[in-house]
Design a protein around this motif. Sequence first.
Motif, mmCIF file in Angstrom:
data_model
loop_
_atom_site.group_PDB
_atom_site.id
_atom_site.type_symbol
_atom_site.label_atom_id
_atom_site.label_comp_id
_atom_site.label_asym_id
_atom_site.label_seq_id
_atom_site.Cartn_x
_atom_site.Cartn_y
_atom_site.Cartn_z
ATOM 1 N N GLN A 21 20.120 -26.327 5.895
ATOM 2 C CA GLN A 21 20.865 -25.485 6.907
ATOM 3 C C GLN A 21 20.724 -25.848 7.826
ATOM 4 O O GLN A 21 22.177 -25.272 8.025
ATOM 5 N N TYR A 67 22.948 -28.780 9.672
ATOM 6 C CA TYR A 67 23.587 -29.956 8.520
ATOM 7 C C TYR A 67 24.573 -30.952 9.863
ATOM 8 O O TYR A 67 24.471 -31.839 9.483
ATOM 9 N N ASP A 68 24.648 -30.635 10.195
ATOM 10 C CA ASP A 68 25.357 -31.358 11.831
ATOM 11 C C ASP A 68 24.282 -32.154 12.133
ATOM 12 O O ASP A 68 23.129 -32.437 11.795
ATOM 13 N N SER A 111 25.082 -22.902 5.635
ATOM 14 C CA SER A 111 26.047 -21.658 6.672
ATOM 15 C C SER A 111 25.896 -20.370 5.681
ATOM 16 O O SER A 111 26.347 -21.145 4.359
ATOM 17 N N GLN A 123 22.645 -13.703 6.001
ATOM 18 C CA GLN A 123 21.335 -14.448 5.455
ATOM 19 C C GLN A 123 20.875 -14.146 4.513
ATOM 20 O O GLN A 123 19.975 -14.826 4.016
ATOM 21 N N GLN A 128 22.157 -17.159 3.016
ATOM 22 C CA GLN A 128 21.177 -18.320 2.877
ATOM 23 C C GLN A 128 19.911 -18.802 2.277
ATOM 24 O O GLN A 128 20.091 -19.960 2.075
ATOM 25 N N THR A 164 11.997 -19.416 9.733
ATOM 26 C CA THR A 164 13.330 -19.629 9.487
ATOM 27 C C THR A 164 13.410 -19.639 7.914
ATOM 28 O O THR A 164 12.699 -18.438 7.310
ATOM 29 N N ASN A 165 15.178 -19.023 7.518
ATOM 30 C CA ASN A 165 15.560 -18.082 6.248
ATOM 31 C C ASN A 165 14.805 -19.155 5.074
ATOM 32 O O ASN A 165 14.840 -19.019 4.261
ATOM 33 N N PRO A 178 15.205 -11.345 12.596
ATOM 34 C CA PRO A 178 14.923 -12.105 11.046
ATOM 35 C C PRO A 178 14.374 -13.057 10.924
ATOM 36 O O PRO A 178 12.986 -13.403 10.181
ATOM 37 N N GLU A 179 13.640 -13.500 12.349
ATOM 38 C CA GLU A 179 12.556 -14.213 12.193
ATOM 39 C C GLU A 179 10.907 -14.126 11.694
ATOM 40 O O GLU A 179 10.584 -14.255 11.373
ATOM 41 N N HIS A 223 20.059 -19.498 21.882
ATOM 42 C CA HIS A 223 20.493 -19.711 20.919
ATOM 43 C C HIS A 223 20.250 -18.339 20.036
ATOM 44 O O HIS A 223 20.589 -18.797 18.712
ATOM 45 N N ARG A 224 19.569 -17.531 20.187
ATOM 46 C CA ARG A 224 18.821 -16.325 19.278
ATOM 47 C C ARG A 224 19.683 -15.756 18.917
ATOM 48 O O ARG A 224 20.823 -15.088 19.688
ATOM 49 N N HIS A 256 23.502 -25.111 21.314
ATOM 50 C CA HIS A 256 22.785 -24.835 19.928
ATOM 51 C C HIS A 256 24.552 -23.795 19.531
ATOM 52 O O HIS A 256 25.720 -23.598 19.723
#
Length: 373
Positions: free
Chosen positions: A37, A39-40, A64, A67, A70, A96-97, A128-129, A204-205, A234
């Motif tokens: 989820q 990856y950087d 990415s 919703q 992913q 998280t997802n 989403p969380e 970042h939310r 982020h």
Amino acid sequence: MRPAIIFGTRPEIIKLSPVIRAFLERDIQPILIHTGQHYDYEMSQVFLEELELPEIDYHLEVGSGTQAEQTGIAMIKIEKVLMNEQPDVSIVQGDTNTVLAGALASVKLLIPVAHVEAGLRSHDRTMPEEINRILADHASEVLFAPTLEAKENLEREGIRRNVYVVGNTIVDAVLQNSEIAEKKSRILEELGLSPKEYILVTAHRKENVDNKDRLTKLVDILLSLPITVVYPVHPRAEERLKEYGLWHKLKTAPHIILTKPLGYLDFLKLEKNARIIMTDSGGIQEEAIILGVPCLTLRYNTERPETIKAGGNILVGVEKDLALRYVMKLLEDEKFYQRMASAKNPFGDGRAGERIVNILITLWEEGNLRVPS
Ligand code: UD1
Ligand code: UDP
């Protein structure tokens, strides 16, 4: 015993590292499944290296997406691995997802799920969380609540079996790494900062950065702060700041330092030496109170109300007047500052990872680690 540990984002790697360590200390090699989820390099690999985690067994490269994309792709890929490996338990952490995908894929294969950091609730179903947490808790057989409040949230939803209050593994991670960070990190020198002379910011939310009005207000607060600001950005926030034409304003403000997302050791060092932390992150609200740094949360609710009750955290949303009032009070009123800085950490003693592993091994030895029919 063959546990699988499923994770995919920065905070999951950090908060599961004490659980992985505790398994290794009991001579158990968990199967490590990274959904990709995040990856950087600076959102994932840097933590695997700094926390000295063993080789990842499966890199699922989910990446990415929306919703559903992913979560759906992660579910399909996790299911394949689980069918092949048939672990005794799947361990997921947080909201998280990746957590939702891991929990659903597992329980439908009748592989019991153990949810670390169970029972948190913001009571805001637009996040989403929040949906991920609720569904993951209800799909789980073993629930590791960090606090009594979290356990009570589960009880209110009728989840009473196999709930254990163990503390939060973030305390373990902070204790295991803050001395190393103190010795190894040169971040203060690199950024030209003096201890206690800057505010550390993260945001970042989705509800803050994907909303132009909210993000504009947030940026306006940062532009108005009367002290040096350090903001490791982020990737989601960087994209939106650029899209909404706000990046340049922050970049050119003389008191603001923008950086890439930082490794854990540098970030811990920055947290520990900050005068104030302003954040919309969940994990950083926890770390602030553990490290004794006053926290102003850039949100209107929190699933970590323990930090507010303890007196170490205040919700300021993106309300400029409110945020600035508290910043000024913290900068000018030493008594007020000390009261917030000395708030008691509500997240335990730093042995959550060990407790989680002991409980799982005991349940497995007794034949009680299973999805009941
Ligand atoms: C996710 C979690 C959030 C957690 C955060 C930790 C969900 C629903 N949200 O949010 O709870 O607080 O991780 O940081 O699971 N991106 C990159 N590189 C990366 C990762 C992401 O550029 O390595 C960019 C992509 O444009 C992506 C966006 O960031 O679309 C959002 O990433 P995503 O993982 O979907 O959600 P986060 O905002 O990171
Ligand atoms: N963190 C980090 N580098 C950064 C920002 C955060 O190492 O540049 C760490 C931080 O110390 C905390 C975790 O990442 O342990 C929090 O992750 P994040 O804010 O992305 O997610 P959340 O906790 O909100 O889910």
